[in-house]
Design a protein around this motif. Structure first.
Motif, PDB file in Angstrom:
ATOM      1  N   THR A 295      -0.398  58.691 -13.354  1.00 36.17           N
ATOM      2  CA  THR A 295      -0.955  59.079 -14.657  1.00 36.17           C
ATOM      3  C   THR A 295      -2.476  58.906 -14.679  1.00 36.17           C
ATOM      4  O   THR A 295      -3.188  59.689 -15.303  1.00 36.17           O
ATOM      5  CB  THR A 295      -0.332  58.193 -15.777  1.00 36.17           C
TER       6      THR A 295
ATOM      7  N   ASP B 183      -3.466  56.200 -18.748  1.00 40.25           N
ATOM      8  CA  ASP B 183      -4.115  57.169 -19.651  1.00 40.25           C
ATOM      9  C   ASP B 183      -5.584  56.810 -19.885  1.00 40.25           C
ATOM     10  O   ASP B 183      -6.441  57.689 -19.956  1.00 40.25           O
ATOM     11  CB  ASP B 183      -3.384  57.213 -20.999  1.00 40.25           C
TER      12      ASP B 183
ATOM     13  N   CYS C  95      -7.466  57.837 -16.781  1.00 37.97           N
ATOM     14  CA  CYS C  95      -7.480  59.303 -16.680  1.00 37.97           C
ATOM     15  C   CYS C  95      -8.511  59.904 -17.644  1.00 37.97           C
ATOM     16  O   CYS C  95      -9.292  60.780 -17.281  1.00 37.97           O
ATOM     17  CB  CYS C  95      -6.084  59.823 -16.986  1.00 37.97           C
ATOM     18  N   ASP C  96      -8.531  59.380 -18.875  1.00 37.23           N
ATOM     19  CA  ASP C  96      -9.416  59.939 -19.904  1.00 37.23           C
ATOM     20  C   ASP C  96     -10.898  59.682 -19.630  1.00 37.23           C
ATOM     21  O   ASP C  96     -11.760  60.333 -20.226  1.00 37.23           O
ATOM     22  CB  ASP C  96      -9.053  59.366 -21.286  1.00 37.23           C
TER      23      ASP C  96
END
Ligand code: L3W
Ligand code: SF4
Length: 426
Positions: A51, A228, A231-232
């Protein structure tokens, strides 16, 4: 505003950032304790790493979660986790500072990775010249072992795992993963044919995962804050922060950890801009193995895989070499060709002989004795190396030169026609 130091370099501003007390006071080893307590299964960890969209930081950019998923944890027999800290690419010096300032993040990352793949031990192969980084990393292992976080029956979990360091002996080729494995086994560091990849035939012929220092040191924060989150921080094709080593003709050379996708011009500004009030001429964005870009292409790109590829080069290990408007590109290429010739391990004829040809022709051109046919000779020899060798070193020896001829052929021709650089007064 450019965000800085959110991951691997987040502790660098603290006194004794390499000490276990500092690391623990800032959340260190919490993830490892959760893993040992069974709160995160190996599959959940792999999913979280997938992820996060982290791609290998050693140069190739291979997705880390996918690499880990190649290992069969349940298969009988030993398996190994190996860290590549043999940072030798000209222009690269980011792993050195992770070892110096945040070694516990790497220890924790290696322990987690080792647990996920079912490894019995981990080895960190550190560049031989990195004496202080080696001492800091070995010191971190010793502290972790003393704290019961490493070794036999860790924190009463019944799990045994240990880490070891190995110092290289000065060969660049040992940064190539299979040469590194050969060297760890006590043999001459020479690349193996791939496939088989280390995931099926690695250290001592056993399944092995090998990752770069920055990749493994990122794992604790990815798992602490979530895939997340990481990733962001980045761009769609690559998550997270990236440590860039900026060197060359800048006022403030050094390492900068910024978000993936940060505009190149912002990174240049962080490095203090071009020195001596000069202009930017060219950039090698990912280390000596990546293509050289003229200023206008570099100034329009962002520091991520896709944007740099669109500009005509590669992010590589994130080693940004800046050249000002008085740089003699032919001299740069002569210097780099000497490096590759000197470091070729010699087992493939095109690389062993071809790198020597490239160096000798460039030296002749630079000495003012170049021949009109030399440009074609450089292209011809490069074409006979590229894609016809066992490892990336041979290819890398041609990439910079091919791109330099693409953008700056007139500088080579000037040497041949006038016996001197375009910057020399005739
Ligand atoms: C299992 C498959 N595993 C690929 C694994 C492979 C490796 C990783 C990437 O070169 C580059 C080089 C330098 N099953 C797999 C698989 N893998 N397919 O994925 O593999 P690969 O072969 O694409 O790359 P590599 O041989 O690791 C690295 C470039 O990086 N570079 C600089 C490097 C410098 C340093 C340094 O100083 N620290 O690393 C700059 O551009 O030229 O192209 O693990 O096993 N089907
Ligand atoms: Fe050795 Fe060069 Fe062949 Fe790589 S390409 S294995 S360095 S001879």
């Amino acid at each position: 505003m450019v965000h800085q130091n959110e991951n691997c370099f987040r502790l660098n501003h603290l006194d004794n950032s390499w000490d276990i007390e500092t690391y623990i006071a800032n959340g260190g080893y919490e993830v490892w304790k959760k893993v040992l307590a069974g709160e995160m299964s190996p599959q959940e960890i792999i999913d979280e790493v997938k992820t996060s969209n982290i791609r290998g930081r050693g140069g190739a950019g291979f997705p880390t979660g996918l690499k880990w998923s190649f290992m069969n944890r349940a298969a009988p027999g030993p398996k190994y986790i190996v860290c590549n800290s043999d940072e030798g690419e000209p222009g690269t010096f980011k792993d050195r500072d992770i070892l110096r300032y945040n070694p516990h993040a790497l220890v924790e990352g290696m322990m987690i990775a080792g647990y996920v793949i079912g490894a019995c031990a981990g080895y960190n192969y550190i560049r031989g010249e990195f004496w202080e980084p080696y001492q800091r990393f070995q010191g971190a292992i010793d502290q972790a072992r003393k704290a019961g976080l490493l070794g036999k029956n860790i924190l009463g979990s019944g799990y045994d795992f240990d880490l070891f360091t190995h110092l290289g002996a000065g060969a660049y080729i040992c940064g190539e993963e299979t040469a590194l494995i050969e060297s760890l086994e006590g043999k001459k560091g020479q690349p193996r044919f791939k496939p088989p990849f280390p995931a099926s035939y690695g250290l001592y012929g056993k399944p092995t995962t090998i990752n770069n220092t920055e990749t493994l040191a990122s794992i604790p924060m990815i798992l602490a804050k979530g895939g997340d989150w990481f990733c962001d921080l980045g761009v769609p094709n690559a998550g997270g922060t990236k440590c860039y080593s900026v060197s060359g003709h800048v006022n403030n050379p050094g390492n900068f950890e910024v978000r993936m996708g940060t505009p190149f011009k912002d990174l240049l500004e962080l490095a203090g801009g071009i020195w001596k009030g000069r202009e930017l001429k060219a950039v090698i964005p990912g280390g000596a193995s990546t293509a050289i870009l003229p200023a206008e292409k570099a100034m329009a790109m962002n520091m991520d895989y896709d944007s740099i590829a669109k500009a005509g080069s590669f992010l590589g290990a994130g080693s940004v070499i800046i050249m000002d408007d008085q740089t003699d590109i032919v001299k740069v290429m002569e210097n780099l060709s000497h490096f590759y010739w000197d470091e070729s391990c010699g087992q493939c004829t095109p690389c062993r002989e071809g790198t020597g040809w490239l160096y000798r022709v460039l030296k002749r051109i630079r000495s003012g004795k170049g021949r009109p046919e030399d440009i074609e000779a450089l292209k011809d020899v490069s074409g006979k190396i590229m894609g016809r060798v066992i490892c990336g070193l041979g290819d890398a020896a041609t990439i910079g030169l091919t791109s330099a001829l693409e953008h700056y052929e007139h500088e080579f021709r000037h040497y041949i026609d006038h016996g001197c650089s375009i910057y020399d007064k005739q």
